[in-house]
Motif scaffolding. Structure first.
Motif, PDB file in Angstrom:
ATOM      1  N   ASP A 111     -13.881  37.383  69.632  1.00 23.63           N
ATOM      2  CA  ASP A 111     -14.803  38.471  69.547  1.00 23.63           C
ATOM      3  C   ASP A 111     -14.733  38.944  68.076  1.00 23.63           C
ATOM      4  O   ASP A 111     -15.749  39.227  67.581  1.00 23.63           O
ATOM      5  CB  ASP A 111     -14.363  39.554  70.405  1.00 23.63           C
ATOM      6  N   PHE A 112     -13.714  39.054  67.426  1.00 20.53           N
ATOM      7  CA  PHE A 112     -13.471  39.531  65.932  1.00 20.53           C
ATOM      8  C   PHE A 112     -14.486  38.585  65.155  1.00 20.53           C
ATOM      9  O   PHE A 112     -15.140  39.037  64.361  1.00 20.53           O
ATOM     10  CB  PHE A 112     -12.052  39.692  65.405  1.00 20.53           C
ATOM     11  N   LEU A 113     -14.054  37.111  65.148  1.00 22.38           N
ATOM     12  CA  LEU A 113     -14.710  36.369  64.335  1.00 22.38           C
ATOM     13  C   LEU A 113     -16.264  36.250  64.631  1.00 22.38           C
ATOM     14  O   LEU A 113     -16.989  36.263  63.726  1.00 22.38           O
ATOM     15  CB  LEU A 113     -14.241  35.022  64.471  1.00 22.38           C
ATOM     16  N   GLN A 114     -16.737  36.399  65.821  1.00 24.45           N
ATOM     17  CA  GLN A 114     -18.187  36.479  66.125  1.00 24.45           C
ATOM     18  C   GLN A 114     -18.554  37.743  65.623  1.00 24.45           C
ATOM     19  O   GLN A 114     -19.978  37.774  65.152  1.00 24.45           O
ATOM     20  CB  GLN A 114     -18.413  36.471  67.769  1.00 24.45           C
ATOM     21  N   ASP A 115     -18.210  38.867  65.597  1.00 25.06           N
ATOM     22  CA  ASP A 115     -18.820  39.988  65.400  1.00 25.06           C
ATOM     23  C   ASP A 115     -18.799  40.114  63.663  1.00 25.06           C
ATOM     24  O   ASP A 115     -19.781  40.631  63.246  1.00 25.06           O
ATOM     25  CB  ASP A 115     -17.811  41.378  65.681  1.00 25.06           C
ATOM     26  N   VAL A 116     -18.001  39.614  63.176  1.00 22.01           N
ATOM     27  CA  VAL A 116     -17.804  39.530  61.652  1.00 22.01           C
ATOM     28  C   VAL A 116     -18.902  38.583  61.380  1.00 22.01           C
ATOM     29  O   VAL A 116     -20.002  38.628  60.415  1.00 22.01           O
ATOM     30  CB  VAL A 116     -16.614  39.086  61.066  1.00 22.01           C
ATOM     31  N   SER A 117     -19.232  37.377  61.891  1.00 23.45           N
ATOM     32  CA  SER A 117     -20.260  36.502  61.651  1.00 23.45           C
ATOM     33  C   SER A 117     -21.616  36.792  61.951  1.00 23.45           C
ATOM     34  O   SER A 117     -22.575  36.766  61.181  1.00 23.45           O
ATOM     35  CB  SER A 117     -19.884  35.361  62.586  1.00 23.45           C
ATOM     36  N   ALA A 118     -21.741  37.867  63.023  1.00 23.62           N
ATOM     37  CA  ALA A 118     -22.924  38.403  63.526  1.00 23.62           C
ATOM     38  C   ALA A 118     -23.663  39.482  62.298  1.00 23.62           C
ATOM     39  O   ALA A 118     -24.589  39.907  62.251  1.00 23.62           O
ATOM     40  CB  ALA A 118     -22.955  38.953  64.904  1.00 23.62           C
ATOM     41  N   ALA A 119     -22.603  39.992  61.636  1.00 25.47           N
ATOM     42  CA  ALA A 119     -22.686  41.164  60.728  1.00 25.47           C
ATOM     43  C   ALA A 119     -23.234  40.327  59.127  1.00 25.47           C
ATOM     44  O   ALA A 119     -23.479  41.042  58.359  1.00 25.47           O
ATOM     45  CB  ALA A 119     -21.515  41.770  60.209  1.00 25.47           C
ATOM     46  N   GLY A 120     -23.223  38.950  59.142  1.00 24.53           N
ATOM     47  CA  GLY A 120     -23.783  38.365  58.118  1.00 24.53           C
ATOM     48  C   GLY A 120     -22.523  37.894  57.046  1.00 24.53           C
ATOM     49  O   GLY A 120     -22.851  37.450  55.948  1.00 24.53           O
ATOM     50  N   VAL A 121     -21.413  37.686  57.635  1.00 25.59           N
ATOM     51  CA  VAL A 121     -20.171  37.332  56.659  1.00 25.59           C
ATOM     52  C   VAL A 121     -19.889  35.920  57.374  1.00 25.59           C
ATOM     53  O   VAL A 121     -19.467  35.928  58.502  1.00 25.59           O
ATOM     54  CB  VAL A 121     -19.013  38.536  56.517  1.00 25.59           C
ATOM     55  N   LYS A 122     -19.678  34.876  56.680  1.00 29.30           N
ATOM     56  CA  LYS A 122     -18.967  33.677  57.268  1.00 29.30           C
ATOM     57  C   LYS A 122     -17.485  33.999  56.861  1.00 29.30           C
ATOM     58  O   LYS A 122     -17.146  34.472  55.804  1.00 29.30           O
ATOM     59  CB  LYS A 122     -19.460  32.629  56.330  1.00 29.30           C
ATOM     60  N   ILE A 123     -16.689  33.691  57.763  1.00 30.27           N
ATOM     61  CA  ILE A 123     -15.350  33.800  57.790  1.00 30.27           C
ATOM     62  C   ILE A 123     -14.780  32.497  58.184  1.00 30.27           C
ATOM     63  O   ILE A 123     -15.049  31.838  59.215  1.00 30.27           O
ATOM     64  CB  ILE A 123     -14.945  34.848  58.653  1.00 30.27           C
ATOM     65  N   MET A 124     -13.650  32.151  57.429  1.00 31.12           N
ATOM     66  CA  MET A 124     -12.605  30.915  57.863  1.00 31.12           C
ATOM     67  C   MET A 124     -11.118  31.638  57.781  1.00 31.12           C
ATOM     68  O   MET A 124     -10.966  31.966  56.844  1.00 31.12           O
ATOM     69  CB  MET A 124     -12.812  29.874  57.121  1.00 31.12           C
ATOM     70  N   ILE A 125     -10.580  31.160  58.864  1.00 33.54           N
ATOM     71  CA  ILE A 125      -8.953  31.253  59.031  1.00 33.54           C
ATOM     72  C   ILE A 125      -8.277  29.913  59.439  1.00 33.54           C
ATOM     73  O   ILE A 125      -8.856  29.304  60.270  1.00 33.54           O
ATOM     74  CB  ILE A 125      -8.713  32.450  60.153  1.00 33.54           C
ATOM     75  N   LYS A 126      -7.321  29.581  58.460  1.00 32.86           N
ATOM     76  CA  LYS A 126      -6.688  28.213  58.764  1.00 32.86           C
ATOM     77  C   LYS A 126      -5.161  28.560  58.742  1.00 32.86           C
ATOM     78  O   LYS A 126      -4.853  29.363  57.750  1.00 32.86           O
ATOM     79  CB  LYS A 126      -7.118  27.167  57.993  1.00 32.86           C
ATOM     80  N   ILE A 127      -4.438  27.662  59.229  1.00 32.23           N
ATOM     81  CA  ILE A 127      -3.050  27.641  58.953  1.00 32.23           C
ATOM     82  C   ILE A 127      -2.799  26.229  58.565  1.00 32.23           C
ATOM     83  O   ILE A 127      -3.104  25.176  58.980  1.00 32.23           O
ATOM     84  CB  ILE A 127      -2.077  28.005  60.208  1.00 32.23           C
ATOM     85  N   ASP A 128      -1.808  26.171  57.472  1.00 29.27           N
ATOM     86  CA  ASP A 128      -1.233  25.053  56.805  1.00 29.27           C
ATOM     87  C   ASP A 128       0.367  24.836  57.087  1.00 29.27           C
ATOM     88  O   ASP A 128       0.995  25.628  56.073  1.00 29.27           O
ATOM     89  CB  ASP A 128      -1.910  24.908  55.598  1.00 29.27           C
ATOM     90  N   HIS A 129       0.879  24.177  57.587  1.00 28.48           N
ATOM     91  CA  HIS A 129       2.174  24.139  57.966  1.00 28.48           C
ATOM     92  C   HIS A 129       3.030  23.844  56.621  1.00 28.48           C
ATOM     93  O   HIS A 129       3.870  24.123  56.389  1.00 28.48           O
ATOM     94  CB  HIS A 129       2.798  23.041  59.043  1.00 28.48           C
TER      95      HIS A 129
END
Length: 88
Positions: free
Chosen positions: A10-28
């Protein structure tokens, strides 16, 4: 922040709907090397400059906090972030 009561989708969708592209990743590998395995990236014209900012952080919770804090600094209606700040 209690991620058990927090909907990341929901958080990612809300931020995206507000016009902001967001990426979260993890790298071991980065976790072992520097202790900051999480990367969060925001892209939007209102961020200024290149329109892209990113942070390398230790936890997913830190990623969410940094995104909320940065977006609250931008012009516009960010009332939707209250849903996620309250999750802390």
């Amino acid at each position: 922040m209690n991620l058990n009561s927090f909907s990341l989708a929901d958080f990612l969708q809300d931020v995206s709907a507000a016009g902001v592209k967001i990426m979260i990743k993890i790298d071991h590998e980065r976790s072992r090397a520097r202790g900051k395995p999480w990367t969060v990236l925001l892209a939007a014209p209102q961020l200024g400059g290149s329109g892209i900012v990113h942070w390398d952080l230790r936890t997913l919770e830190e990623c969410i906090r940094v995104v909320v804090a940065r977006l609250q600094e931008l012009p516009g209606d960010w009332d939707l972030l209250g849903l996620y700040v309250a999750a802390e």
